[in-house]
Design an enzyme around this catalytic site. Structure first.
Site, PDB file in Angstrom:
ATOM      1  N   HIS A   1     -32.653  31.432  -8.543  1.00  0.00           N
ATOM      2  CA  HIS A   1     -32.529  32.526  -7.573  1.00  0.00           C
ATOM      3  C   HIS A   1     -31.549  33.578  -8.089  1.00  0.00           C
ATOM      4  O   HIS A   1     -31.753  34.776  -7.894  1.00  0.00           O
ATOM      5  CB  HIS A   1     -32.080  31.983  -6.212  1.00  0.00           C
ATOM      6  CG  HIS A   1     -33.092  31.079  -5.575  1.00  0.00           C
ATOM      7  ND1 HIS A   1     -34.398  31.462  -5.381  1.00  0.00           N
ATOM      8  CD2 HIS A   1     -33.000  29.809  -5.104  1.00  0.00           C
ATOM      9  CE1 HIS A   1     -35.066  30.469  -4.803  1.00  0.00           C
ATOM     10  NE2 HIS A   1     -34.237  29.453  -4.638  1.00  0.00           N
TER      11      HIS A   1
ATOM     12  N   LEU B   1     -35.926  56.491  -3.413  1.00  0.00           N
ATOM     13  CA  LEU B   1     -36.722  55.282  -3.182  1.00  0.00           C
ATOM     14  C   LEU B   1     -36.321  54.592  -1.891  1.00  0.00           C
ATOM     15  O   LEU B   1     -35.134  54.360  -1.637  1.00  0.00           O
ATOM     16  CB  LEU B   1     -36.506  54.300  -4.350  1.00  0.00           C
ATOM     17  CG  LEU B   1     -37.167  52.927  -4.209  1.00  0.00           C
ATOM     18  CD1 LEU B   1     -38.682  53.026  -4.373  1.00  0.00           C
ATOM     19  CD2 LEU B   1     -36.586  51.940  -5.222  1.00  0.00           C
TER      20      LEU B   1
ATOM     21  N   ASP C   1     -41.986  35.369  -6.632  1.00  0.00           N
ATOM     22  CA  ASP C   1     -42.099  33.903  -6.629  1.00  0.00           C
ATOM     23  C   ASP C   1     -41.882  33.336  -8.037  1.00  0.00           C
ATOM     24  O   ASP C   1     -42.203  33.983  -9.032  1.00  0.00           O
ATOM     25  CB  ASP C   1     -43.484  33.503  -6.101  1.00  0.00           C
ATOM     26  CG  ASP C   1     -43.537  32.042  -5.693  1.00  0.00           C
ATOM     27  OD1 ASP C   1     -42.468  31.455  -5.410  1.00  0.00           O
ATOM     28  OD2 ASP C   1     -44.650  31.477  -5.654  1.00  0.00           O
TER      29      ASP C   1
HETATM   30  C1  IPE Z   1     -43.210  33.283  -0.899  1.00  0.00           C
HETATM   31  O1  IPE Z   1     -42.940  32.288  -1.809  1.00  0.00           O
HETATM   32  C2  IPE Z   1     -41.953  33.736  -0.237  1.00  0.00           C
HETATM   33  C3  IPE Z   1     -41.038  34.513  -1.080  1.00  0.00           C
HETATM   34  C4  IPE Z   1     -41.240  34.846  -2.313  1.00  0.00           C
HETATM   35  C5  IPE Z   1     -39.823  34.917  -0.451  1.00  0.00           C
HETATM   36  P1  IPE Z   1     -43.012  30.736  -1.408  1.00  0.00           P
HETATM   37  O2  IPE Z   1     -42.614  29.979  -2.619  1.00  0.00           O
HETATM   38  O3  IPE Z   1     -42.226  30.492  -0.175  1.00  0.00           O
HETATM   39  O4  IPE Z   1     -44.551  30.574  -1.067  1.00  0.00           O
HETATM   40  P2  IPE Z   1     -45.452  29.260  -1.056  1.00  0.00           P
HETATM   41  O5  IPE Z   1     -44.686  28.197  -0.321  1.00  0.00           O
HETATM   42  O6  IPE Z   1     -45.707  28.882  -2.480  1.00  0.00           O
HETATM   43  O7  IPE Z   1     -46.707  29.683  -0.376  1.00  0.00           O
HETATM   44  C1  IPE Z   2     -39.195  32.526  -4.741  1.00  0.00           C
HETATM   45  O1  IPE Z   2     -39.042  31.522  -5.679  1.00  0.00           O
HETATM   46  C2  IPE Z   2     -37.927  32.782  -3.969  1.00  0.00           C
HETATM   47  C3  IPE Z   2     -37.971  32.315  -2.582  1.00  0.00           C
HETATM   48  C4  IPE Z   2     -39.004  31.820  -1.983  1.00  0.00           C
HETATM   49  C5  IPE Z   2     -36.734  32.416  -1.822  1.00  0.00           C
HETATM   50  P1  IPE Z   2     -39.273  29.993  -5.326  1.00  0.00           P
HETATM   51  O2  IPE Z   2     -37.953  29.415  -4.944  1.00  0.00           O
HETATM   52  O3  IPE Z   2     -40.336  29.829  -4.326  1.00  0.00           O
HETATM   53  O4  IPE Z   2     -39.711  29.438  -6.732  1.00  0.00           O
HETATM   54  P2  IPE Z   2     -40.813  28.321  -7.015  1.00  0.00           P
HETATM   55  O5  IPE Z   2     -42.078  28.784  -6.377  1.00  0.00           O
HETATM   56  O6  IPE Z   2     -40.299  27.044  -6.429  1.00  0.00           O
HETATM   57  O7  IPE Z   2     -40.898  28.284  -8.503  1.00  0.00           O
HETATM   58 MG    MG Z   3     -42.360  29.583  -4.509  1.00  0.00          MG
END
Ligand code: IPE
Ligand code: IPE
Ligand code: MG
Length: 244
Positions: free
Chosen positions: A40, A134, A23
């Site tokens: 991303h 792995l 995240d």
């Molecule tokens: C969790 O992150 C999902 C992934 C890392 C793929 P999110 O950004 O979607 O989670 P929330 O919305 O903060 O709970």
């Molecule tokens: C995690 O990063 C990747 C996915 C959920 C696909 P985020 O896109 O949720 O990044 P933040 O949380 O907005 O910084």
């Molecule tokens: Mg996120």
């Protein structure tokens, strides 16, 4: 190793299964005034290094949360952009993953992904299925609740068809029908980006996983930071409900 702390990984206590909630990509991009997709993209680059270090450390299973069943709520251009990046990542990395003896698997319902992403995923699975190193599981269109419902339906179908009794539905049978069937539960779930929640990740499997949260945003999560998180895990006292 010092008195109370531990500054280096203990090679004798490497976790068998490490799971990661990757995240913070969006915030990483925003901090730099970049579009979210650049975050991303930077996240894919970080992932490449973590997979490599996982292999080097002798971790058996690495499971990463790449896209949740709830991430469809995001704007369409971000969702499609993430899948495009995934196609590029697999296309670019498949050879090296294969050379490093990595087995690629997908956990989640990837039948709903765009056609080119499905084709690339299938190729990655087919190319690496004979490897013995792995086991790298990518949770893609994955949701812990959906996974539990799917397992329950599958066992109920057995009962309906008469191949299983009601008493034959137990924790072991449920575990077998998860995407993780046959894989030990994660010893540790690492979450980058500072949020203290699972966000529907590995709800069944996380019963006794150690949770390590770091404020580091995923694109900044280097192999050194990864080792620091694993050291935190190694310092934990796991009791499983028993006494120390
Ligand atoms: C969790 O992150 C999902 C992934 C890392 C793929 P999110 O950004 O979607 O989670 P929330 O919305 O903060 O709970
Ligand atoms: C995690 O990063 C990747 C996915 C959920 C696909 P985020 O896109 O949720 O990044 P933040 O949380 O907005 O910084
Ligand atoms: Mg996120």
């Amino acid at each position: 190793m010092s008195g109370t702390g531990q500054s280096e990984l203990n090679p004798d206590r490497i976790p068998k299964h490490v799971a990661i909630v990757m995240d913070g990509n969006g915030r990483w991009a925003r901090l730099r005034g970049l579009p979210r997709l650049q975050g991303h993209n930077a996240g894919m680059i970080a992932l490449k290094e973590i997979v490599k270090r996982s292999s080097q450390l002798g971790i058996s299973h690495l499971t990463v949360y790449a896209f949740s069943t709830e991430n469809w709520r995001r704007p369409e251009d971000e969702v499609l952009g993430i899948f495009k990046l995934l196609v590029l990542y697999v296309r670019k990395e498949i050879r090296e993953l294969d050379e490093n003896n990595v087995v690629v698997n997908i956990w989640g319902d990837w039948s709903l992904l765009p056609g080119d992403a499905r084709a690339e995923i299938q190729r990655a699975i087919d190319t690496t299925k004979g490897n013995t190193g792995l086991r790298f599981n990518i949770a893609l269109n994955y949701g812990g609740r959906a996974e539990i419902v799917r397992a329950a339906q599958s066992l109920c179908r057995d009962v309906q068809e008469g191949t299983r009794t009601l008493d034959g539905i137990d924790e072991g049978a449920m575990s077998e029908r998860m995407y993780s069937g046959g894989v030990p539960d994660p010893d540790v779930i690492i979450r980058t980006g500072g949020e203290y929640r699972l966000s529907n990740f590995l709800l069944w499997q996380s019963a006794y996983s150690e949770l390590v949260v770091t404020d580091i945003l995923w694109p900044d999560f280097t192999p050194d930071e990864f080792e620091k998180a694993l050291i935190k895990y190694q310092l934990r006292n796991r009791r499983y409900g028993g006494l120390a």
